[in-house]
Scaffold this active site. Sequence first.
Site, short mmCIF file in Angstrom:
data_model
loop_
_atom_site.label_atom_id
_atom_site.label_comp_id
_atom_site.label_asym_id
_atom_site.label_seq_id
_atom_site.Cartn_x
_atom_site.Cartn_y
_atom_site.Cartn_z
N PHE A 245 0.72 -1.18 -0.04
CA PHE A 245 -0.10 0.05 0.00
C PHE A 245 0.70 1.30 0.09
O PHE A 245 0.52 2.42 0.33
CB PHE A 245 -0.90 0.02 1.24
CG PHE A 245 -1.74 -1.27 1.35
CD1 PHE A 245 -2.84 -1.54 0.34
CD2 PHE A 245 -1.52 -1.94 2.43
CE1 PHE A 245 -3.16 -3.01 0.51
CE2 PHE A 245 -2.05 -3.36 2.60
CZ PHE A 245 -2.89 -3.88 1.73
N GLY A 472 -0.87 -8.80 -4.06
CA GLY A 472 -2.30 -8.98 -3.65
C GLY A 472 -3.14 -8.43 -5.24
O GLY A 472 -4.48 -8.63 -4.85
N ASN A 636 -8.44 -8.56 -15.76
CA ASN A 636 -9.21 -9.86 -14.92
C ASN A 636 -10.28 -9.34 -13.88
O ASN A 636 -9.94 -8.51 -12.95
CB ASN A 636 -8.04 -10.47 -14.22
CG ASN A 636 -8.89 -11.75 -13.50
OD1 ASN A 636 -9.93 -11.75 -13.07
ND2 ASN A 636 -8.07 -12.72 -13.31
N LYS A 638 -12.37 -10.26 -11.97
CA LYS A 638 -12.32 -11.02 -10.86
C LYS A 638 -11.31 -10.40 -9.65
O LYS A 638 -11.72 -9.81 -8.66
CB LYS A 638 -11.97 -12.62 -10.80
CG LYS A 638 -12.36 -13.21 -9.51
CD LYS A 638 -11.96 -14.65 -9.60
CE LYS A 638 -13.47 -15.49 -9.01
NZ LYS A 638 -13.44 -17.06 -9.22
N GLN A 643 -9.81 -5.74 -6.22
CA GLN A 643 -8.91 -4.44 -5.92
C GLN A 643 -10.03 -3.25 -5.35
O GLN A 643 -9.59 -2.37 -4.43
CB GLN A 643 -8.04 -4.01 -6.98
CG GLN A 643 -6.79 -4.86 -7.21
CD GLN A 643 -5.65 -4.12 -6.96
OE1 GLN A 643 -5.14 -4.09 -5.78
NE2 GLN A 643 -5.04 -3.81 -8.13
N GLY A 707 -4.46 1.33 -14.47
CA GLY A 707 -4.23 0.71 -13.41
C GLY A 707 -5.51 0.70 -12.59
O GLY A 707 -6.50 1.43 -12.70
N GLY A 709 -5.08 -0.21 -8.88
CA GLY A 709 -4.93 -0.35 -7.37
C GLY A 709 -5.22 0.97 -6.54
O GLY A 709 -5.72 0.71 -5.27
N GLU A 710 -5.30 2.19 -7.00
CA GLU A 710 -5.65 2.97 -6.17
C GLU A 710 -6.86 3.87 -5.90
O GLU A 710 -7.20 4.48 -5.12
CB GLU A 710 -4.30 4.30 -6.48
CG GLU A 710 -3.06 3.89 -6.87
CD GLU A 710 -1.96 3.83 -5.88
OE1 GLU A 710 -2.23 4.50 -4.75
OE2 GLU A 710 -0.95 3.40 -6.21
#
Lengths: 750, 328, 166
Positions: A245, A472, A636, A638, A643, A707, A709-710
Amino acid sequence: MSTVIEAVAVSRAVGQPLDRIDGHAKVTGAARYAADAPIAAPLHAAIVQSTIPCGRIAAIDESAARNLAGVVEVLTYRNAPRVPVLSFDFTTPVTEELAPLQSDAIAYDGQHVAVVIAETFEAARAGATLLRIGYERREAEVSLDTARTIEHPEQWFGDDAQPRRGDPERAYNAAAVRVDATYTTPEETHNPLEPSVTVAEWRDGELTVYDATQWVRGTRAVLAKSFELDEEKVRVISPFLGGGFGCKGFFWPHPLIAAMAAKVTNRPVKLVLTREQMFTSCGYRSETRQRVRIGASREGRLQAILHDVLAESSRVGMFVESAGAVTTMLYDVSNIAVTHRIARLDVPTPTAMRAPGKAPGTYALGSALDELAYACGLDPLDVLRRNDAAVDRSSGLPFSSKQLLACYERGAEAFGWSARPKAPRAWREGGELVGWGVATATYPALRSPAQARVTLSTDGLVDVASATHDLGTGMYTILAQIAADELGVDPRAIRVRIGDSSFPVAPVAGGSMSSASVGPAVQDAARRAYHEAVAIATSSGESALHGLPERDVEARDGALRSKADPSRAVTYADLVRLGGSGAIEALGSAAPGDEDERLSFYSFGAQFVEVRFDEELARLRVSRALGVFDCGRILNPKTARSQMIGGIVWGIGMAMLEETVRDPRYGAVVTNNLADYHVPVNADVPDIDVLFVEEPDLAFNSLGARGVGEIGITGVAAAIANAVYHATGVRVRDLPIVPEKLLGAGPAAG
Amino acid sequence: MRAFEYVVAASSAAARTLAREVDGARFYAGGTTLVDLMKADVERPRRVIDISRLPLAAIEQRGDVVRIGALARNSDVAYDARIVLHFPAVSEALLSGASGQIRNAATIGGNLLQRTRCSYFRETRWRCNKREPGSGCDALDGFNRGHAVLGTSDSCIASYPGDLAVALCALSARVVVEGNDGERTIALDDLYVLPGEHPERETTLGPGELITAVELRAERLHERSHYLKIRDRASFEFALVSVACAVELDGKNIAQARLALGGVGTVPWRAREAEAALTGAPPGEAAFRRAAETALTGARTRAHNAYKVELAQRAIVRALRSVCGTGA
Amino acid sequence: MPTTERPAAPAQPAVQLTLRLNGREATFAVEPDVTLLDLLRERAGLTGSKKGCDRGQCGACTVLVNGRRTLSCLALALAHAGDAITTIEGLAAGSELHPVQAAFVEHDAFQCGFCTPGQILSAVGAIAEGHARTGDEIREAMSGNLCRCGAYPNIVAAIAAVQRAR
């Protein structure tokens, strides 16, 4: 060569909700994290940290620690190996200009001052307790309230930190409707479940470290420079990461200490930070004070935004929590003034934490826009829609792809937004007040140069390698999917190896850029391997495909086949044998070009939240959450959905629970554990819905993916605070929203 | 963690002898408090006496007395049919505490002796009169959002953290203690000591004394009991405020009431004056509010915990309303 | 109790400890200050049990002791002589995943995977306890296992699916 995609695109793995290929390892305990490194009988190291915020070490009494059975060595500034103090740049990503154990100077509470090295973990722990360190304390500044050293950074990571356009003061003063509010967010700490770990081993002058890092290459660079070694003599391994993170992104001092300890003892050393040490040793999100002034027409059209941010950094490192960064581009407004002021304090250095700048920034801006909506008597969602920016007003460039209006629409429909009562405090169900809130999510789409290698071998194995990471995020699985499509094989049959600095270069796994950077590199490598295989297949006399033109060949079911007669086929294993060199190996690379001179790249989303509030007990809970996101193509669904759910859970924590409390008298963290620093537990989290508005962003990269993630956390805290206002009529401008801040919202008992 | 000697006790008598032999011995049952604080270097026992396998885990009913062995696990007690039927507040309190894993390890006796969660107590770097008598109290002017408002002193404002003891306190539980002169039984109230000038002394247990059981009386009053806990997280967190109450209605009025508070006191806080205020009154908002105000009379707040007074009062009203079935 | 310096006890030598570890008897030489978690990780080579906080605040070290879920970081190893300990490494029957393990993969009930062994053993324990039937019960029963990646909704879905299939 886009025709190649069509030629081989028989089974489309990309875009499928494939189970994680590393899932089996993770559910059986087979996945080895840094602390599980396969190093026999390492020594164990325990760090001792300073208990003053500013001053120097006056005395060290090591006798009791050294006399303890099992203790092998104690390192302090008096006897630790000398290493140079490095400055931050993108080749040596050190966070602090403070090499560990090099002097008696103390720059913050929690600075590493000693390490006890012992035969067992227990002896190291006991030895650390027995070490006596005396300090000479000097007066310290540890609070934003009393900060005297304030800096105005001009730039931060290449962006203007004090951007202006138009005449914001005049436009604000002339506006028919004005909002002027100050929002505060506390320090927050990443707290990945896996503490930071380094296992270091020297062998023949070469250093190997198993490190919990989001950037094996960055860690390698700093270690090499610190010990004056060629980078090839340092290997950093991080195949599985127990979350990061941001706190494992840049380089913190502890891997150096582990490497020093291993060097001095000439034994492998395992150093695991304690949970308490995680609060001072690898960054945190700065506290922010954000004044937001909005001038608008009565119809809610924005005329000016002034966003003033005060955040903190340390005396030994600079980090700007750039909460105003997206204020310049998120809406259609002509007059903007954003300022970032940084107070230099005697505290540890803050760092990037999930959606740095954007998480607190979208809270303040998203709250202020909600306040504007009520001031104008408008539906908050209408205010967002009405001010949608068709182009990036900060640069004047068009967005490469933007589906934010569609996110609002899809979200409003799925959430049932039209049923929302307009007035606050107007909706009761089952004895509770109910409220809905909405806010915009955004995060820039970033990309860095990256490389990957694809190897086909005689046993039929397809191997993908790159020095990237899976925190992850699903990187293992996504890279397998990408390679699978190029080679026409089952993604589950692909071996992906990442997290090793000896693999082809990849950037830090942060800033939501890994998929967009490494994915195209894997695609490129796989395409090159495919072409090499086809060349062998069509040229080798022993090949069933001998003599066929390349365009008549396709990859399918793990082999190259004749399109006309799929039974005419050669497996990759046979092709490797026919090729005669033992393997087909291809290095691929990908890098951004000059597209950012023509286009602006951002992801967007809309966060919808329902809260329920028991006003008598000031008990608040999030009862529903929906995020609708525009992140380009979803590789993906899933893992991407997971995320996003994770980001929303982080938003719940940020809005209602998380706060790193520093005692202003001592400059030390009081809530330095997982009982006092509240991350959400399962019971805090409702069912969360996630939708994607997918439009491949092919201007960004060959996969069309930005992306994921954030962005998930951005806007969530604002949506919750806005829902709280809608439910209760109380505007909380100071996170987290804990019960005492809502006690006034209900009837008094007495 | 400092070096210590580990011994397994063969009997409760042997455990007590082992404890008396050494200054700074500790009993080990579930380990959930002791091991935690040993890692923090707050507990530094020279000898750890493992009593976890002594035959003290039974839950037995003799007549109207239910006796819970001190080594019964929290989870076993919480789901025991007799406890659920006769003492719902006890079951609720246990299930609101910690997590499933910790409840499987923690024992009833150990739980009663759980130590405060005051951050300034739990790390040796701070000043703490409870940990280091006479060293001062960093909580008084520190971050004291979780601290007590009742029963405090100028030496200590650490709150008692547990849930079970609050429910037991309301239900007038008795604690069976085995000592040198045999067994004695004390009211749970009398187990705990206000901090005063000596916060290092938390209970009336003497050296080598061992809690062997807790006794509860099954009666109508206790069947209508309830435990309400308020915290930041929805689970796995200590109470900001908690309320245990029991009420027996007599036709239209409250015949008897019991009320105890958690999270706000330096010890499990029995609110006897509030109980008196409820007795004989018709169950309703007026009586509940009067009781709530009475219960918090004398509260002394610090910089960050003033909210606890209002929050506790509201929780009392809610808990009484709930247990009386008087609706909203 | 005051913590004023009193002489520490002399370090006690290691003693023999025999456990039933994942179905097999295993014997170790263990000092008193070794926790069950550190025994598993550092001496038994079973690194699947994770150390997230070492203080009973995260649940990553959850194992089954005689079938009941418990935190191995708060347990002294010596106090578990003769106990049957099941770790994540011992949960699957050969190559066949335990239903909870399989459901975690299918429902993507983890991201980084660090809390996952603890989550899975806690779920197995909670199902056996019989109080993880509805969604809300599962949420409460699983609240002793922090997941910083925020996989909670998928964890609930995985456990609910296992319960439905039972």
